[in-house]
Design a protein around this motif. Structure first.
Motif, short mmCIF file in Angstrom:
data_model
loop_
_atom_site.label_atom_id
_atom_site.label_comp_id
_atom_site.label_asym_id
_atom_site.label_seq_id
_atom_site.Cartn_x
_atom_site.Cartn_y
_atom_site.Cartn_z
N LEU A 114 19.96 8.21 32.02
CA LEU A 114 20.79 9.03 32.90
C LEU A 114 22.26 8.81 32.61
O LEU A 114 23.06 9.76 32.60
CB LEU A 114 20.47 8.67 34.36
N HIS A 115 22.65 7.57 32.34
CA HIS A 115 24.05 7.26 32.00
C HIS A 115 24.44 7.95 30.70
O HIS A 115 25.54 8.54 30.60
CB HIS A 115 24.22 5.75 31.88
N ALA A 116 23.57 7.90 29.70
CA ALA A 116 23.86 8.56 28.43
C ALA A 116 24.02 10.06 28.62
O ALA A 116 24.90 10.70 28.02
CB ALA A 116 22.76 8.26 27.42
N ALA A 117 23.17 10.66 29.45
CA ALA A 117 23.27 12.10 29.71
C ALA A 117 24.58 12.44 30.41
O ALA A 117 25.20 13.48 30.14
CB ALA A 117 22.08 12.56 30.54
N SER A 118 25.04 11.55 31.31
CA SER A 118 26.32 11.78 31.99
C SER A 118 27.47 11.74 30.99
O SER A 118 28.39 12.57 31.03
CB SER A 118 26.53 10.72 33.07
N ALA A 119 27.44 10.78 30.05
CA ALA A 119 28.50 10.69 29.04
C ALA A 119 28.48 11.89 28.11
O ALA A 119 29.53 12.37 27.66
CB ALA A 119 28.35 9.40 28.25
N GLU A 120 27.29 12.42 27.82
CA GLU A 120 27.20 13.58 26.93
C GLU A 120 27.83 14.82 27.57
O GLU A 120 28.30 15.71 26.85
CB GLU A 120 25.74 13.85 26.58
N VAL A 121 27.86 14.88 28.89
CA VAL A 121 28.57 15.99 29.55
C VAL A 121 30.05 15.90 29.23
O VAL A 121 30.71 16.90 28.92
CB VAL A 121 28.33 15.94 31.07
N GLY A 122 30.62 14.68 29.28
CA GLY A 122 32.02 14.51 28.92
C GLY A 122 32.28 14.84 27.47
O GLY A 122 33.33 15.42 27.13
N VAL A 123 31.35 14.51 26.58
CA VAL A 123 31.50 14.86 25.16
C VAL A 123 31.54 16.36 24.99
O VAL A 123 32.38 16.91 24.25
CB VAL A 123 30.35 14.23 24.34
N ALA A 124 30.64 17.06 25.67
CA ALA A 124 30.61 18.52 25.55
C ALA A 124 31.88 19.15 26.11
O ALA A 124 32.38 20.14 25.56
CB ALA A 124 29.38 19.07 26.27
#
Length: 520
Positions: free
Chosen positions: A334-344
């Motif tokens: 879940l944390h990784a998915a949250s960071a991927e939102v910031g990357v996008a």
């Protein structure tokens, strides 16, 4: 004209104000540049999900199970609410053979080694991702020989030679300021992925130890069932021989002989499946220990050699989510998915790159780095996506949807964790009742067998009644062995369901706490 001290002070103040006004644009530019280089990380800042607000695992809380001191493995098991779990919980069964097999499995199991290698891969990916935060420096050397056509208007060398050598060593430096946190969010995602792999490794280790314990218990149970079944076959065989003798003398009918033949065949048919399961358990233990089936000797496990843990820890529901490795793994995903939102999101914003080159160029190697051969350049580039056909926007939407998916999976993992604990507690409660019932049935069958033997010796009953009582007693023994094994297996399942005490292993606990600190 005279000037008082007040006039001088006022004049100085106005001059200072004009000077500050002149310096204001420069200071503002410096402040803006500093904030631009420092940047900010776009996207959501991850926060750990709160622990479920539930008070217990079951509708009716359990304090202890039923039990009896007259039954081997039938002792009362008490639940220590809030108790802690040791890292080597399997030693509570007090079996040196089991301890040795688990140690061998932890050292040689290929699945565990593969999980540890995957953790090394994830760790190196984090270190590689951190390299984006630093300038990239490259050094190069080029050498070429060239001939220009004689009719060229302007030969390249200053000596107007048309055939020449050119040597150019240079150093290039490039740096991309992390203005909007693209690199930081990327590293954050990699760190979370490493945490997910770390807890997956912990879960693999916990599953391995639990599987070894369960396989050893099942092997001991099957061995005892095979022995009881063989005794039943012997009793039925003797009974059939007596009936055939009586039938030949006219004391028994053919129907009695046929019924006994059917009974013997039914009991004998249960032996091959038991032997097959016993062989499969042996092969399973060999595979768990990282060996081939022919390399592992036959096990010496017996249920009587295992000690049933009586004081069982029962972690508080609020701490279960921090102890279960599968829940922590889902949290890291879940944390990784949250960071991927910031990357996008950062991919849709402007990007700044800085570059610098310095070197020397000369027509001969001996003239390199002499006066007049050096060159340098500085550059800055600003690029912003203008039109990508909706690619970046939909990638951001996909990242947000992936986050919602990870959140739902985390919720499902938490529910499954609580379900596992509740199921195991219910199983332990029913296992205790089932063992008591099976022990009572075995005691009753033993009394019947003893009375039948006494009556046969005194001449009040035939030997057939003794054999029938022997068969019933052996079947009761099989049921008792199964009930006892169920209690041992579900006890091990409770330790696994509560997390297995991995936080007491120094290497694992230190690595997890260090990573948590880095993420903060």
């Amino acid at each position: 004209m005279k000037m008082t001290w007040g006039d001088v002070s006022a004049k100085s103040a106005r001059a200072s104000a004009r000077l500050s006004t002149r310096r204001l644009p420069g200071r503002l530019v410096l402040a803006m540049l500093a904030s631009l280089l420092a940047g900010c990380a776009v996207g959501p800042d991850f926060s750990k999900p709160a622990a479920p607000e539930v008070g217990d695992y079951t509708v009716h809380p359990l304090a202890a199970t039923a039990g009896s001191t007259n039954i081997v493995g039938g002792e009362v098991q008490r639940f220590n609410r809030g108790g802690d779990i040791p890292a080597d919980w399997w030693t509570l069964f007090h079996s040196s053979e089991l301890n040795a097999l688990i140690e061998q499995s932890l050292a040689s199991n290929p699945d565990l080694k593969a999980a540890q290698a995957a953790l090394s891969v994830a760790r190196e990916n984090v270190l590689a991702g951190r390299g984006a935060n630093y300038p990239a420096v490259a050094a190069g050397m080029s050498a070429s020989r060239r001939q220009d056509p004689p009719g060229a208007l302007a030969p390249v060398p200053s000596n107007n030679a048309f055939l020449y050598n050119l040597f150019t060593p240079q150093v290039s430096v490039s740096y991309v300021p992390d203005v909007f946190g693209l690199n930081r969010r990327g590293v954050e995602s990699l760190q979370a992925q490493e945490q997910a792999v770390r807890f997956q490794t912990i879960a693999t280790r916990l599953t391995l130890t639990a599987n070894v314990v369960v396989a050893a218990i099942q092997q001991a149970s099957l061995q005892a069932q095979v022995e009881a079944t063989r005794r039943m076959i012997e009793a039925d065989t003797r009974m059939l021989e007596i009936l055939r003798y009586q039938s030949a003398r006219g004391y028994a009918g053919r129907l009695d002989v046929a019924a006994q033949e059917s009974q013997l065949a039914q009991v004998a048919a249960t032996l091959p499946p038991l032997l097959k399961q016993l062989a499969q358990q042996h092969d399973l233990l060999a595979a768990l220990a990282g060996q081939f089936p022919s390399q592992l000797p036959d096990g010496e496990f017996t249920l009587s050699s295992l000690h049933l843990p009586q004081d069982l820890p029962l972690s508080l529901p609020s701490t279960l989510v921090a102890q279960r490795p599968d829940v922590r793994q889902a949290e890291a995903v879940l944390h990784a998915a949250s960071a991927e939102v910031g990357v996008a999101m950062a991919n849709r914003l402007p990007n700044i790159s800085l570059s610098a080159n310095a070197g020397s160029t000369a027509l001969a190697m001996g003239r390199l780095f002499k006066a007049g051969t050096g060159f340098w350049s500085l550059g800055a580039n600003l690029a912003a996506p203008v039109f990508q056909g909706g690619t970046l926007r939909h990638q951001e939407h996909a990242a947000r949807a992936a986050y919602m998916e990870a959140a739902a999976q985390y919720r499902s993992t938490v529910l499954t964790a609580f379900q596992n604990v509740a199921d195991t507690l219910a199983a332990l409660e029913q296992d205790a009742a089932g063992l008591t019932t099976a022990a009572s049935a075995a005691d009753a069958a033993k009394v019947t067998l003893d009375l039948s033997r006494r009556q046969w010796k005194d001449g009040y009953a035939g030997y057939l009644s003794v054999l029938s009582a022997e068969q019933a007693y052996q079947q009761a023994q099989v049921n008792l062995v199964q009930a006892r094994a169920n209690r041992y297996v579900d006890t091990a399942a409770l330790y696994q369901a509560l997390g297995g005490g991995w936080w007491h292993r120094a290497d694992t606990a230190h690595a997890v706490s260090t990573r948590d600190a880095d993420e903060k």
